[in-house]
Design an enzyme around this catalytic site. Structure first.
Site, PDB file in Angstrom:
ATOM      1  CG  HIS A  58     -47.174  67.338  53.014  1.00 47.26           C
ATOM      2  ND1 HIS A  58     -47.778  66.371  52.230  1.00 47.26           N
ATOM      3  CD2 HIS A  58     -45.963  67.559  52.451  1.00 47.26           C
ATOM      4  CE1 HIS A  58     -46.960  66.027  51.251  1.00 47.26           C
ATOM      5  NE2 HIS A  58     -45.850  66.737  51.366  1.00 47.26           N
ATOM      6  CG  ASP A  72     -50.347  64.127  53.146  1.00 47.60           C
ATOM      7  OD1 ASP A  72     -49.831  63.148  52.557  1.00 47.60           O
ATOM      8  OD2 ASP A  72     -50.053  65.300  52.908  1.00 47.60           O
TER       9      ASP A  72
END
Length: 428
Positions: free
Chosen positions: A32, A137
């Site tokens: 991520h 995210d």
């Protein structure tokens, strides 16, 4: 007059872009962190100021492991670290029945404390720019939720996982063509611990505040699943863009690392080496390592095996377990294989599964604790991919997909046009 009008439009567009700032908020896990770093450089290439916000530890991790990017592009990003409370950083448990990276949970819990300082930073930015765009995210929705209280700010969720995986996770009706593949997948309850599900639940309500969605995938290969997500997740009211893959299709000459793995690969015949890696979140047990080593050796197939322990919450915190290979293994396979135990940017692969799905599943399945004769199963899986008609077809299909994806990210390609569209939207 027409030429003057065009010049005026260009001036207006440039002025508009200078009035927009973008803030990236990644989730504290390697895949991520890296993907939002890649996206930061892409968005910055349009002339927009981009900030990358996380804890000092995770900003350091993202920068140390920057993957294939030109250092000059990275230098344009503004890194803003926010202190978080001290958190435990236990080592992964290679003998756990679950391969989920539970050792990262303390770092994730600590990240929730970013909400208040992020809100303050967002308010400061909102006073300097006409519009502030937050790209986060989905697992950081709770941290950025105060964007809704600032009149000139808006947020977009950046989804790191394939659209197929996300559609599977939300449990909505997948296309009939996916039914056969679903039989091979474990349920969420089997692979995600309760504490993580609770963390995900915290994001559910704040995630509704987003203005749209970005997907690190390509519409040319995942259209049915993107259509499903756009219908179910967005309700038709949010815009979405499929802008992937955002990893560089070729290494920048300024970013090419000098390491023995690439030197060894350059000496091998094209398409002759199988790459074995379980990423940065999986730790294999000593028994699994032994069986995988024997299976690779018995296959007689050339291989590059990246063997390292899963990340801790703080990768800079203390020693890392070094895997034990069978005695004499590296000497016996030195003519056909190489084992790398360090993290190398030049050979990092975020997720090999979309490209070699069936063979990857076979390798992973052969290592399940409930399975017997792991080595022979691994040997068969490797030969199936690298030395069979079925393997030839799999690799041919992978090459076709790779060509499609490369073309999609070039100027005028499907994914590049969607990225252009996203930038045009936030600078409207």
């Amino acid at each position: 007059m027409s030429s003057l009008s065009n010049q005026q439009r260009q001036h207006d567009n440039q002025t508009s872009m200078e009035q927009v700032a973008v803030i990236m908020v990644p989730f504290a896990a390697q895949g991520h962190l890296n993907q939002l770093m890649q996206l930061s450089c892409l968005v910055s290439s349009y002339g927009l100021p981009v900030s990358y916000i996380s804890s000092a530890t995770h900003i350091r991790q993202a920068r140390v492991r920057v993957n294939g990017l030109n250092p000059l592009d990275v230098a344009k990003i503004h890194f803003h670290d926010i202190p978080v409370p001290p958190f435990a950083s236990p080592p992964p448990d290679p003998n756990s029945s679950s391969k989920f990276p539970e050792q990262l949970q303390p770092a994730w819990d600590a990240s929730l404390s970013l909400r208040q300082p992020f809100a303050e930073y967002l308010r400061q930015m909102s006073e300097k720019f006409k519009r502030v765009v937050v790209v986060h995210d989905p697992m950081m929705a709770a941290v950025v939720q105060d964007v809704i209280s600032i009149h000139n700010a808006e947020s977009y969720a950046f989804n790191c996982i394939p659209a197929f995986s996300q559609a599977f996770f939300i449990g909505e009706g997948l296309p009939d063509s996916s039914a056969e593949h679903l039989k091979e997948l474990a349920s969420l309850q089997e692979c995600i611990p309760e504490k993580v599900l609770e963390f995900v639940a915290i994001q559910t309500e704040p995630l509704k505040y987003r203005a749209g969605d970005l997907y690190n995938t390509c519409r040319l290969i995942e259209a049915p699943y993107l259509d499903l997500l756009e219908r179910e997740e967005s309700g038709g009211n949010r815009k979405s863009w499929a802008i992937g893959p955002i990893l560089p299709t070729k290494l920048s000459s300024a970013a090419k690392p000098a390491n023995k793995c690439l030197e060894w690969l350059d000496q091998q015949e094209p398409n002759s080496v199988i790459y074995v890696s379980f990423g940065t979140t999986v730790s294999l047990s000593d028994e699994q390592i032994k069986e995988l080593a024997l299976g690779l050796e018995q296959s007689k197939v050339k291989f590059l095996w990246v063997l390292r322990d899963a990340d801790k919450g703080d990768i800079f915190d203390g020693q890392v377990r070094r895997a034990e290979l069978p005695e004499g293994f590296e000497e016996r396979v030195k003519e056909v294989g190489m084992v790398e135990m360090e993290y190398h940017m030049g050979i990092a692969v975020e997720d090999p599964k979309p490209y070699y799905g069936s063979a990857y599943s076979s390798l992973a399945d052969a290592l399940r604790p409930t399975k017997k004769h792991h080595a022979s199963a691994i040997e068969n899986a490797v030969r199936r991919l690298m030395a069979s008609d079925e393997g030839d077809e799999i690799r041919k299909r992978a090459a076709e997909l790779a060509a499609t994806l490369r073309q999609a990210t070039e100027p005028g390609g499907a994914s590049r046009l969607e990225l252009d569209s996203f930038v045009a939207h936030i600078t409207r």
